[in-house]
Design a protein around this motif. Structure first.
Motif, short mmCIF file in Angstrom:
data_model
loop_
_atom_site.label_atom_id
_atom_site.label_comp_id
_atom_site.label_asym_id
_atom_site.label_seq_id
_atom_site.Cartn_x
_atom_site.Cartn_y
_atom_site.Cartn_z
N ASP A 48 95.57 38.68 7.73
CA ASP A 48 95.99 39.77 7.06
C ASP A 48 95.04 40.13 5.87
O ASP A 48 94.85 41.34 5.72
N ASN A 51 92.04 41.71 7.22
CA ASN A 51 92.23 43.22 7.51
C ASN A 51 92.37 44.20 6.44
O ASN A 51 91.97 45.43 6.32
N THR A 80 93.26 38.75 13.63
CA THR A 80 94.68 38.75 14.21
C THR A 80 95.11 37.38 14.11
O THR A 80 94.45 36.28 14.11
N GLY A 87 99.88 38.62 18.68
CA GLY A 87 98.54 38.52 18.00
C GLY A 87 97.61 38.12 19.08
O GLY A 87 96.41 38.66 19.29
N GLN A 90 96.40 40.95 21.39
CA GLN A 90 95.37 41.76 20.40
C GLN A 90 94.14 40.87 20.56
O GLN A 90 92.94 41.58 20.56
#
Length: 484
Positions: A48, A51, A80, A87, A90
């Protein structure tokens, strides 16, 4: 934004301050044009943060004298979690990109069939094959310092995971380069970094960085890759000015030196003694007036054996290992963080010294220092509870309880109940440990070898261990050795 060309399984500090930073430097020099997509095996906080920060973070080079450099790194293009099915999907979607490299950066405990990181690697490679066909090529690098770490990954995937198809098996064998790797840089956890260093870094970095990475200055040789088939497309070899080496020959001697002369400074050299003695930080234990001369003697003895067993032209084993002793004294890091997976670490970093034909010619003092070091790790692995067989907690010389995290419980189960044991009882337990060839040989070894042929070492370890579980502290036992 760079196109995704590298997948990284693992989001730890060593990756960020080594391979990720080197990819960033290559991009900055226009020697490469590729970004890294990160999969965090456990949890989602780092993914997180990547990102939120658009893949940008800072590597702060420091030692106890202060900050020496801060570099902003921007090689990560997305991240991810791998802890959820969503996740993982992804992450697998990234295999649609034409990739150059997959990095797997988890500890020794995660390199086994059924572990999440290995399961994800297996599925990632298969999906890449399905999407790009039998003509595609790719490299995999395991950045944990197991001996022959690339070979270990290949053998697990090819021999322990179900065979998907003949074509896929052939592709793994011929078109995927599993590169043996040796990486070296001290990257302590943020909580171990002095407050004044953290405060100084915060004032120099604009905005908040949840992924700030503290590291020592790059050592002389921070990364060596063995690319026998000349398959690696990420041009790490262009970073000679940073000490990076990409070799088309075996790097096994270098890896042996790294494990035996650098990693062994931590285990069995100093960290378990530090924790048992109530010393929290590695640098403090390595500079302690009782431990410091012992550590230097121990590593000098290691160096004499390693240089005789595994000579490298133009390289001094003494200089190499004592440089690392100096390095750990200059960077604050905590002992407890390093004290995990002891069984593997003893096998990788001590068993070769026990079995060496040059052990017998070592000094008596080195033999004592070495046996004492080994015995302190066994003392650390000794559960304090007798009645509860699922309680794997130890106790320090200062009375503090700690979790024994080594997932291999063999040694721990043998040593349960050893506190207060007689010399005869201890001798039997030590013999059981040393004669168990499975503990001291790599998984799948065709000719497993035990350690009990070295009767001198086994006897010395038993004597020191007996003292350590019968009321004598690590420091008091060592003081008696120092006085010899």
């Amino acid at each position: 934004m760079y196109p995704t060309k590298v997948l990284a399984i693992g989001a730890g500090g060593l990756q960020r301050a080594l391979t990720h930073q080197f990819v960033h430097i290559l991009n900055e020099r226009n020697l490469y044009n590729g970004g890294i997509f990160v999969g965090q095996p456990r949890g989602a906080e780092k993914a997180d943060a990547f990102n939120r920060q658009n893949g940008t973070y800072h590597v702060v080079t420091f030692d106890l004298s202060g900050i020496h450099d801060i570099q902003q790194v921007s090689s990560v293009v997305g991240a991810t979690t791998l802890a959820t099915e969503t996740g993982r999907e992804q992450f697998y979607t990234q295999t649609e990109n034409p990739l150059d490299l997959i990095l797997i950066g988890v500890t020794e405990a995660g390199i086994a069939k059924g572990e999440l990181a290995m399961d994800v690697l297996d599925e990632t490679l298969y999906r890449y094959f399905c999407r790009h066909g039998a003509g595609a090529t790719l490299c995999v690098i395991n950045t944990d310092n197991l001996r022959n770490n690339g070979d270990v990954i290949r053998d697990i995937l090819c021999n322990e995971y179900p065979k998907r198809s003949d074509d896929y098996a052939a592709w793994l064998d011929t078109n995927v380069g599993f590169l043996n790797e040796m990486g070296d840089r001290l990257v302590p956890q943020v909580y171990a970094v002095p407050d004044e260093i953290q405060a100084a870094a915060s004032t120099q970095i604009e905005g908040q960085d949840e992924l700030i990475t503290y590291a020592e200055a790059l050592p002389e040789t921070p990364l060596i890759l063995e690319d026998l088939g000349d398959m690696l497309r990420v041009p790490f070899g262009e970073l000679q000015d940073y000490g990076v080496i990409v070799s088309q020959e075996s790097i096994e001697p270098y890896h042996d030196w790294k494990l035996l002369l650098v990693n062994s400074v931590h285990v069995p050299g100093i960290t378990h003694k530090g924790v048992l003695s109530g010393i929290e930080y590695v640098n403090e234990a390595a500079s302690h007036p009782t431990f410091a001369p012992h550590l230097e003697r121990l590593m000098n003895g290691y160096a004499e054996i390693v240089e005789a067993d595994i000579p490298i032209a133009g390289k001094s084993a003494h200089a190499y290992t004592l440089e690392f002793v100096d390095r750990i004294r200059r960077v604050k890091d905590d002992n407890a963080r390093i004290n995990i997976i002891e069984t593997v670490k003893l096998r990788e970093r001590a068993a070769d010294i026990v079995r060496s034909p040059n052990y017998d010619t070592s000094t008596e003092l080195f033999k004592s220092d070495f046996a004492y070091s080994f015995a302190t790790v066994l003392r650390f692995l000794t559960p304090h509870a007798i009645s509860s067989l699922d309680d794997y907690k130890g106790i320090t010389d200062t009375g503090t309880a700690y979790e024994i995290q080594d997932p291999d419980r063999t040694i721990q189960d043998i040593l349960r109940g050893a506190f207060g044991a007689s010399r005869t009882d201890v001798k039997g337990r030590i013999a059981s440990i040393f004669s168990n060839a499975a503990l001291w040989s790599p998984a799948g070894a065709t000719s497993p070898v035990s350690l009990n042929k070295n009767q001198d070492f086994m006897e010395r370890v038993g004597q020191y261990y007996h003292r350590l579980v019968n009321g004598e502290t690590c420091l008091s036992v060592l003081e008696s050795i120092n006085a010899e």
